[in-house]
Design an enzyme around this catalytic site. Structure first.
Site, PDB file in Angstrom:
ATOM      1  N   GLU A  97       0.818  -1.220   0.000  1.00 21.71           N
ATOM      2  CA  GLU A  97       0.000   0.000   0.000  1.00 21.71           C
ATOM      3  C   GLU A  97       0.850   1.269   0.000  1.00 21.71           C
ATOM      4  OE1 GLU A  97      -3.426  -2.055   2.781  1.00 21.71           O
ATOM      5  OE2 GLU A  97      -2.507  -0.184   3.418  1.00 21.71           O
ATOM      6  N   CYS A 341      -2.313   1.063   8.440  1.00 21.41           N
ATOM      7  CA  CYS A 341      -1.273   0.351   7.712  1.00 21.41           C
ATOM      8  C   CYS A 341      -1.683  -1.090   7.442  1.00 21.41           C
ATOM      9  CB  CYS A 341      -0.022   0.494   8.573  1.00 21.41           C
ATOM     10  SG  CYS A 341       1.044  -0.855   8.786  1.00 21.41           S
TER      11      CYS A 341
HETATM   12  N1  SAH Z   1       6.924  -0.522  11.177  1.00 24.26           N
HETATM   13  C1  SAH Z   1       7.018   0.856  11.446  1.00 24.26           C
HETATM   14  C2  SAH Z   1       6.336   1.731  10.408  1.00 24.26           C
HETATM   15  C3  SAH Z   1       5.001   1.257   9.899  1.00 24.26           C
HETATM   16  S1  SAH Z   1       3.661   1.239  11.037  1.00 24.26           S
HETATM   17  C4  SAH Z   1       6.510   1.171  12.841  1.00 24.26           C
HETATM   18  O1  SAH Z   1       5.869   0.307  13.444  1.00 24.26           O
HETATM   19  O2  SAH Z   1       6.773   2.273  13.305  1.00 24.26           O
HETATM   20  C5  SAH Z   1       3.298   2.982  11.202  1.00 24.26           C
HETATM   21  C6  SAH Z   1       2.558   3.339  12.485  1.00 24.26           C
HETATM   22  O3  SAH Z   1       1.198   2.877  12.439  1.00 24.26           O
HETATM   23  C7  SAH Z   1       3.176   2.729  13.739  1.00 24.26           C
HETATM   24  O4  SAH Z   1       3.312   3.695  14.735  1.00 24.26           O
HETATM   25  C8  SAH Z   1       2.155   1.687  14.116  1.00 24.26           C
HETATM   26  O5  SAH Z   1       2.221   1.348  15.463  1.00 24.26           O
HETATM   27  C9  SAH Z   1       0.865   2.347  13.698  1.00 24.26           C
HETATM   28  N2  SAH Z   1      -0.258   1.401  13.552  1.00 24.26           N
HETATM   29  C10 SAH Z   1      -0.225   0.155  13.076  1.00 24.26           C
HETATM   30  N3  SAH Z   1      -1.464  -0.397  13.108  1.00 24.26           N
HETATM   31  C11 SAH Z   1      -2.289   0.543  13.619  1.00 24.26           C
HETATM   32  C12 SAH Z   1      -3.681   0.562  13.917  1.00 24.26           C
HETATM   33  N4  SAH Z   1      -4.447  -0.486  13.683  1.00 24.26           N
HETATM   34  N5  SAH Z   1      -4.188   1.700  14.443  1.00 24.26           N
HETATM   35  C13 SAH Z   1      -3.410   2.774  14.669  1.00 24.26           C
HETATM   36  N6  SAH Z   1      -2.088   2.816  14.429  1.00 24.26           N
HETATM   37  C14 SAH Z   1      -1.516   1.697  13.912  1.00 24.26           C
HETATM   38 FE1  SF4 Z   2       5.395  -4.052  11.559  1.00 23.90          FE
HETATM   39 FE2  SF4 Z   2       4.571  -3.406  13.997  1.00 23.90          FE
HETATM   40 FE3  SF4 Z   2       5.068  -1.465  12.208  1.00 23.90          FE
HETATM   41 FE4  SF4 Z   2       2.941  -3.104  11.899  1.00 23.90          FE
HETATM   42  S1  SF4 Z   2       3.274  -1.648  13.543  1.00 23.90           S
HETATM   43  S2  SF4 Z   2       4.364  -2.492  10.312  1.00 23.90           S
HETATM   44  S3  SF4 Z   2       3.776  -5.074  12.701  1.00 23.90           S
HETATM   45  S4  SF4 Z   2       6.530  -2.937  13.086  1.00 23.90           S
END
Ligand code: SAH
Ligand code: SF4
Length: 365
Positions: A97, A341
């Site tokens: 995405e 995400c």
């Molecule tokens: N892997 C990296 C970057 C991608 S995720 C990381 O974890 O930082 C980007 C952000 O989206 C992260 O802060 C993650 O915790 C948040 N995120 C993931 N799933 C989410 C959800 N269902 N609701 C809100 N934030 C979410």
């Molecule tokens: Fe990966 Fe966690 Fe970031 Fe989701 S929130 S993309 S599982 S590191």
């Protein structure tokens, strides 16, 4: 492995490739500009190529290189038109995405660094999917090209880039950093390094390397909890690099580079949104040049937690600010386009699974 794509060569690799083939590396500048500034999809068809470049391009595209790039397999626009989500299909059928978000006067792309993710954060749709593979330089850079093409068609320009899509950028360090250098290169896509933010769940060796290489991008740490017990329950990676090591790496980064650290905190009702959670967070960040970004949980199929009530989110926000730590609540962006995400892909897979389940039922009856 497929034949290598031209988009997988960074500038240095492109120059080296030309040189090996007996073409002066200076011709890399023209090709780079055509691909990354003019966003030309068929450079071989151009009539303005220098003759050595034209001959080289024809020759390599007949054999050793392709112009392969992810194709847009789905696009969803939010009802307010400000958020656009692209689902990109890779050569092996994997889907990732890319999201383009508009704010008054500025546009931000949120890109992916991996297909799936190995980190297994319990509330994340990408984590729930598991790890599939790393993205290549070309697969990362072409997400930015797609975002820029989309905006250019509407008379706008991409200004900011965040690595907050699918995957953990510091787990795919080489390809991500090479791709970021490519998107900053001029003349080309030309995003300012200070407008790029790399978000990590806390891969400590990656944070240290990022610091020692003095990379010019902002660093955001997805914190979500301020005790090891609570953080490990949400983010399994905390068992490998617990808070003490993570905070030490953050302090090292901040002191060495004289920069602020951005901490992400996804608010989950009853899990990390109470006044006591604020108290422990403030204690953890004491003495650090920090900024806290709050986001309310987006619901995902694999996690039963609920998003915080608006009142708890606002109280949390105020309490962090009152403790002297800058804090913002990120707006829910394009919630109607599955903004979280990995959520568009997960939603699509669920509907195609439901579709095939329906087909099975039909053929059985
Ligand atoms: N892997 C990296 C970057 C991608 S995720 C990381 O974890 O930082 C980007 C952000 O989206 C992260 O802060 C993650 O915790 C948040 N995120 C993931 N799933 C989410 C959800 N269902 N609701 C809100 N934030 C979410
Ligand atoms: Fe990966 Fe966690 Fe970031 Fe989701 S929130 S993309 S599982 S590191």
């Amino acid at each position: 492995m497929p034949i290598e794509s031209l988009y997988d060569l960074n500038f240095k690799a492109l120059q080296a490739r030309l040189e090996v083939d007996g073409v002066r590396p200076v011709h890399a500048v023209q090709l780079w500009k055509i691909l990354y500034h003019e966003l030309e999809m068929d450079p071989a068809a151009r009539s303005d190529l220098s003759p050595p470049l034209e001959r080289w391009l024809r020759r390599v595209l007949e054999g050793s290189l392709t112009l392969a790039r992810p194709s847009v397999s789905d696009r969803l626009d939010s009802s307010d038109g400000l958020t656009k989500k692209l689902l990109l299909r890779l050569y092996d059928g994997q889907e990732i995405e890319t999201v383009v978000m508009g704010y008054p006067g500025r546009f931000t792309a949120c890109i992916s660094s991996q297909a799936g993710c190995a980190m297994g954060c319990v509330f994340c749709a990408t984590g729930q999917m598991g790890f599939v593979r790393h993205l290549s330089h070309g697969e990362i850079v072409t997400q930015v090209i797609e975002a820029q093409r989309l905006l250019r068609a509407e008379g706008h320009k991409l200004r900011n880039l965040v690595l907050m899509g699918m995957g953990e950028p510091l787990h795919n360090y080489e390809a991500v950093m090479s791709a970021l250098a490519s998107v900053c290169r001029l003349p080309g896509i030309g995003i300012a390094p200070s407008r790029i933010s790399v978000s990590t769940v806390g891969v400590v060796p990656g944070i240290i390397r990022f610091t020692e290489e003095r990379l010019p991008y902002s660093l955001a740490i997805s914190l979500h909890a301020a005790t090891d017990a609570e953080r490990s329950a949400l983010l399994p990676v905390n068992q490998r690099w617990p808070l003490r090591e993570l905070m030490e790496a953050c302090r090292y980064y901040s002191l060495q580079l004289q920069r602020k650290v951005f901490f992400g905190w996804t608010l989950i009702a009853g899990k990390n949104d109470s006044p006591e959670h604020v108290r422990v967070l403030v204690e953890l960040l004491r003495g650090l040049d920090a900024h806290v970004n709050l986001i309310r949980l987006n619901h995902t199929a694999g996690f039963a937690g609920r998003t915080s009530e608006e009142a708890s989110a606002n109280a949390f926000h105020k309490a962090v600010q009152d403790a002297g730590i800058p804090c913002t609540i990120r707006q829910f962006r394009g919630i109607d386009v599955a903004a979280g995400c990995g959520q568009l892909r997960a939603t699509r897979q669920k509907s195609s699974e439901a579709g095939s389940a329906r087909l099975k039922t039909l053929s059985a009856s």
